[in-house]
Design a protein around this motif. Structure first.
Motif, PDB file in Angstrom:
ATOM      1  N   ALA A 192      16.010 -20.569  37.220  1.00 36.15           N
ATOM      2  CA  ALA A 192      15.080 -20.952  38.287  1.00 36.15           C
ATOM      3  C   ALA A 192      14.885 -19.840  39.309  1.00 36.15           C
ATOM      4  CB  ALA A 192      15.570 -22.220  38.987  1.00 36.15           C
ATOM      5  N   ALA A 193      15.838 -18.907  39.405  1.00 35.32           N
ATOM      6  CA  ALA A 193      15.769 -17.854  40.416  1.00 35.32           C
ATOM      7  C   ALA A 193      15.350 -16.497  39.856  1.00 35.32           C
ATOM      8  CB  ALA A 193      17.132 -17.707  41.098  1.00 35.32           C
ATOM      9  N   TYR A 194      15.477 -16.290  38.556  1.00 33.30           N
ATOM     10  CA  TYR A 194      15.216 -14.964  37.984  1.00 33.30           C
ATOM     11  C   TYR A 194      13.720 -14.675  37.910  1.00 33.30           C
ATOM     12  CZ  TYR A 194      15.333 -10.921  34.947  1.00 33.30           C
ATOM     13  OH  TYR A 194      15.150  -9.659  34.434  1.00 33.30           O
ATOM     14  N   MET A 195      13.356 -13.426  38.189  1.00 37.41           N
ATOM     15  CA  MET A 195      11.945 -13.009  38.186  1.00 37.41           C
ATOM     16  C   MET A 195      11.707 -11.917  37.146  1.00 37.41           C
ATOM     17  SD  MET A 195      11.113 -12.933  42.268  1.00 37.41           S
ATOM     18  CE  MET A 195      12.286 -11.658  42.606  1.00 37.41           C
ATOM     19  N   PRO A 196      11.472 -12.288  35.893  1.00 40.41           N
ATOM     20  CA  PRO A 196      11.213 -11.273  34.874  1.00 40.41           C
ATOM     21  C   PRO A 196       9.853 -10.599  35.039  1.00 40.41           C
ATOM     22  CG  PRO A 196      10.929 -13.449  33.932  1.00 40.41           C
ATOM     23  CD  PRO A 196      11.460 -13.641  35.332  1.00 40.41           C
ATOM     24  N   ALA A 197       8.958 -11.193  35.828  1.00 40.93           N
ATOM     25  CA  ALA A 197       7.628 -10.613  36.019  1.00 40.93           C
ATOM     26  C   ALA A 197       7.687  -9.293  36.785  1.00 40.93           C
ATOM     27  CB  ALA A 197       6.719 -11.595  36.753  1.00 40.93           C
ATOM     28  N   LEU A 198       8.731  -9.085  37.569  1.00 41.84           N
ATOM     29  CA  LEU A 198       8.878  -7.814  38.275  1.00 41.84           C
ATOM     30  C   LEU A 198       9.426  -6.783  37.295  1.00 41.84           C
ATOM     31  CD1 LEU A 198      10.370  -9.002  41.688  1.00 41.84           C
ATOM     32  CD2 LEU A 198       7.990  -8.459  41.137  1.00 41.84           C
TER      33      LEU A 198
END
Length: 133
Positions: free
Chosen positions: A39-45
């Motif tokens: 829920a917290a991880y941002m793979p888009a960055l």
């Protein structure tokens, strides 16, 4: 004020010895469950990033230091990042107030990103809602 996702906790860490007002804060971010990490991880960055639940006011580009704990891993991972986005109080969709922290482009953090993505496995491409962008 909303609470962090189940299985995640964020708390200010003790300031480093000799800390000066105006210096970046240190936040302990503890993930007890894979679902909370998802829920917290941002793979888009490009270099990865994490959502950090906080009511402290930040601006885009502010430096932020995390002491990150991952599920079933006794090690704490220190990481310096930058605020990449803000989720204000009372955000639409019941989103938790906090900031998105962009990982730095360095070897130590690349290894951490790989570790997180290995923990998340195939769930990283899930369509389940997250706290992120």
């Amino acid at each position: 004020m909303s609470s962090p996702p189940p299985g995640a906790a964020a708390a200010p860490a003790a300031p480093p010895a000799g800390a000066v007002a105006g210096r970046p804060s240190v936040i302990q971010l503890v993930f007890r469950e894979i679902g909370a990490l998802y829920a917290a991880y941002m793979p888009a960055l490009t270099d990865g990033g994490l959502f950090v639940p906080t009511t402290r006011p930040y601006r885009l580009g502010d430096d932020i230091y995390l002491l990150l704990s991952l599920p079933d891993d006794p090690q704490r991972y220190p990481m310096a990042g930058k605020v990449a986005w803000l989720t204000p109080a009372n955000a639409s969709g019941g989103r938790t107030q906090g900031v998105g922290v962009r990982f730095p482009n360095d070897e130590k953090t690349r290894q951490l990103k790989i570790k997180i993505e290995q923990l998340l496995g195939t769930s990283i491409s899930s369509s389940k809602p997250t706290q992120t962008i």
